[in-house]
Design an enzyme around this catalytic site. Structure first.
Site, PDB file in Angstrom:
ATOM      1  N   ALA A 223       0.947  -1.238   0.088  1.00  0.00           N
ATOM      2  CA  ALA A 223      -0.033  -0.032  -0.044  1.00  0.00           C
ATOM      3  C   ALA A 223       1.147   1.385   0.120  1.00  0.00           C
ATOM      4  O   ALA A 223       0.608   2.191  -0.695  1.00  0.00           O
ATOM      5  CB  ALA A 223      -0.953  -0.069   1.185  1.00  0.00           C
ATOM      6  N   TYR A 224       1.939   1.122   0.649  1.00  0.00           N
ATOM      7  CA  TYR A 224       2.789   2.313   0.813  1.00  0.00           C
ATOM      8  C   TYR A 224       3.610   2.495  -0.596  1.00  0.00           C
ATOM      9  O   TYR A 224       3.610   3.751  -1.115  1.00  0.00           O
ATOM     10  CB  TYR A 224       3.983   2.091   1.777  1.00  0.00           C
ATOM     11  CG  TYR A 224       5.008   3.249   2.005  1.00  0.00           C
ATOM     12  CD1 TYR A 224       4.707   4.341   2.457  1.00  0.00           C
ATOM     13  CD2 TYR A 224       6.428   3.030   1.623  1.00  0.00           C
ATOM     14  CE1 TYR A 224       5.666   5.563   2.438  1.00  0.00           C
ATOM     15  CE2 TYR A 224       7.082   3.989   1.551  1.00  0.00           C
ATOM     16  CZ  TYR A 224       6.879   5.153   2.182  1.00  0.00           C
ATOM     17  OH  TYR A 224       7.924   6.159   2.316  1.00  0.00           O
ATOM     18  N   ALA A 225       3.944   1.664  -1.160  1.00  0.00           N
ATOM     19  CA  ALA A 225       4.716   1.497  -2.397  1.00  0.00           C
ATOM     20  C   ALA A 225       3.789   2.079  -3.680  1.00  0.00           C
ATOM     21  O   ALA A 225       4.267   3.028  -4.246  1.00  0.00           O
ATOM     22  CB  ALA A 225       5.101   0.269  -2.806  1.00  0.00           C
TER      23      ALA A 225
ATOM     24  N   SER B  44       1.104   4.343  -3.086  1.00  0.00           N
ATOM     25  CA  SER B  44       0.928   5.578  -2.817  1.00  0.00           C
ATOM     26  C   SER B  44       1.928   6.215  -3.323  1.00  0.00           C
ATOM     27  O   SER B  44       1.923   7.333  -4.021  1.00  0.00           O
ATOM     28  CB  SER B  44       0.381   5.731  -1.528  1.00  0.00           C
ATOM     29  OG  SER B  44       1.966   5.916  -0.698  1.00  0.00           O
ATOM     30  N   LYS B  45       3.245   5.994  -3.146  1.00  0.00           N
ATOM     31  CA  LYS B  45       4.487   6.641  -3.724  1.00  0.00           C
ATOM     32  C   LYS B  45       4.605   6.493  -5.215  1.00  0.00           C
ATOM     33  O   LYS B  45       5.237   7.464  -5.578  1.00  0.00           O
ATOM     34  CB  LYS B  45       5.765   6.127  -2.829  1.00  0.00           C
ATOM     35  CG  LYS B  45       5.539   6.392  -1.499  1.00  0.00           C
ATOM     36  CD  LYS B  45       5.615   7.813  -1.157  1.00  0.00           C
ATOM     37  CE  LYS B  45       5.367   8.233   0.218  1.00  0.00           C
ATOM     38  NZ  LYS B  45       5.400   9.713   0.260  1.00  0.00           N
TER      39      LYS B  45
END
Length: 202
Positions: A73-75, A77-78
């Site tokens: 999820a972080y990757a 968003s980035k």
């Protein structure tokens, strides 16, 4: 980063994507009228991360409804930060407003506070000693992108001294594969407008 379970924002968006991309998208749109009135050239700097290059950052299942994995999820968003910035740069071309993306490398902050599991915590502490720089160094790419006459519209800036670009002097960095694809940019833009209900005054 690395929120252990799927959570949502007050608007119902998956927390990481909602905060890291949709929040940036909405804020930039709201600031655009003021940026257009600026007497001199203006710059929009969006902070991404090295994680944008990970395969798990593919822009599918944006709300992680099918499967939630914290770092994926972080990757995602980035990656969205960069795809958005590249599309914004295309739309701003010739207006006197520039859009750039940066990644700060890796720094010793509390961003990793949600890391869980003894082995992962120990690995994180080792990584801090070996590859992470100070907080001040992590701010350098953003300052460079915002102020350097050498930084250009659509650029992706990151630290350069370590082999994995975790710290050091800012310089242009390679974009994640496909991040500058106009079709991908247009799709993410349209989806972001639908989700937020916000359109840009461009």
């Amino acid at each position: 980063m690395n929120v252990p379970e799927r959570r949502t924002t007050a608007d119902g968006f998956e927390l990481t994507f909602g905060t890291n991309h949709l929040g940036h998208f909405a804020l930039t749109a709201h600031l655009m009228p003021a940026l257009r009135r600026a007497p001199d050239a203006a710059r929009i700097v969006t902070v991404s991360a090295i994680a944008a290059r990970w395969r798990s950052g593919a822009l599918t299942d944006l709300m992680s409804e099918d499967r939630y994995r914290p770092m994926a999820a972080y990757a995602k968003s980035k990656r969205a930060n960069i795809v958005f910035t590249e599309e914004l740069a295309r739309r701003l071309d010739g207006t006197g407003i520039e859009a750039l993306a940066v990644h700060p490398g890796a720094a010793r902050t509390n961003l990793q506070r949600h890391t869980h599991g003894l082995l992962i915590r120990q690995a994180s502490r080792l990584l801090e000693k070996v590859a992470m720089g100070p907080v001040e160094g992590a701010a350098w790419p953003s300052l460079y992108a915002a102020t350097s006459p050498d930084a250009r519209n659509g650029a992706f800036i990151g630290p350069a001294s370590f082999s994995r670009q975790t710290s050091g002097t800012p310089k242009p960095a390679a974009l994640p594969a496909g991040a500058d694809d106009p079709a991908k940019g247009a799709r993410l833009w349209a989806k972001s407008e639908r989700l937020t209900g916000i359109t840009f005054a461009l």
